[in-house]
Design a protein around this motif. Structure first.
Motif: not given
Length: 188
Positions: A83, A89, A137, A140, A160, A179-180
């Motif tokens: 991820e 993040r 990903d 994420t 993603d 989540a980014r």
């Protein structure tokens, strides 16, 4: 990058090289035909690159060799964590986006963090190439280099992988989500 604060202690350097070698040997599909001894030689002659790899590792990126550029002789290291790296993040895209937020500002931005680490944000093409080496990903997303035309209009791009497909999306550059994050590319 060559200042003492960016140099690793001998112990840290040894631990990092050991980690990188184990990962290199475990994931041979990412760098078929490449020899660790040659990569190690390049790393040992580039202390500033080791520092960048150390930061990639410390922020959860799990860097590994994903290729070799025959034109430059560079080995390409990329964040290969399943991820988006956890320590990178909840950041917006760039400094202008960060400064445009009036409230609830994130701690940092992807473009500046990458520059401070001595790495590049992945382009869409590089992100898609990485996805050929594994599934990344899945839960994420990662900011990617954004064309100037899109950025001038306030947007930024991220990618993603969902439904066994790599997607490219857009968002306001000032947005940030838990989540980014972003993945880095380092040329050694």
């Amino acid at each position: 990058m060559n200042s003492p604060k960016n140099e690793l202690s001998p112990e840290h350097r040894e631990d990092l090289l050991k980690t990188l070698k184990i990962r290199f040997e475990k994931h041979k599909n990412r760098h078929a035909g490449l020899d660790w001894a040659v990569v190690l030689e390049k790393l040992e002659s580039s202390p500033e690159k080791l520092w960048s790899l150390s930061i990639m590792e410390e922020t959860g990126g799990e860097p590994d060799v994903i290729g070799h550029d025959p034109k430059t002789g560079d080995y390409l290291f990329c964040d290969c964590s399943a991820e988006s790296p956890k320590g990178r993040r909840s950041v917006c895209y760039d400094r202008a986006a960060l400064e445009s937020r009036k409230e609830y500002k994130p701690q940092d931005n992807a473009v500046d963090m990458a520059a401070e680490m001595g790495v590049e944000l992945l382009s869409e093409e590089q992100y898609r190439a990485l996805q050929q080496l594994g599934s990344f990903d899945m839960k994420t997303s990662s900011w990617v280099q954004t064309p100037t035309e899109v950025r001038k209009l306030g947007g930024a791009l991220f990618c993603d992988r969902r439904y066994d497909t790599v997607f490219l999306y857009h968002n306001g550059a000032e947005s940030y989500y838990a989540a980014r994050g972003f993945r880095g590319l380092l040329r050694v």
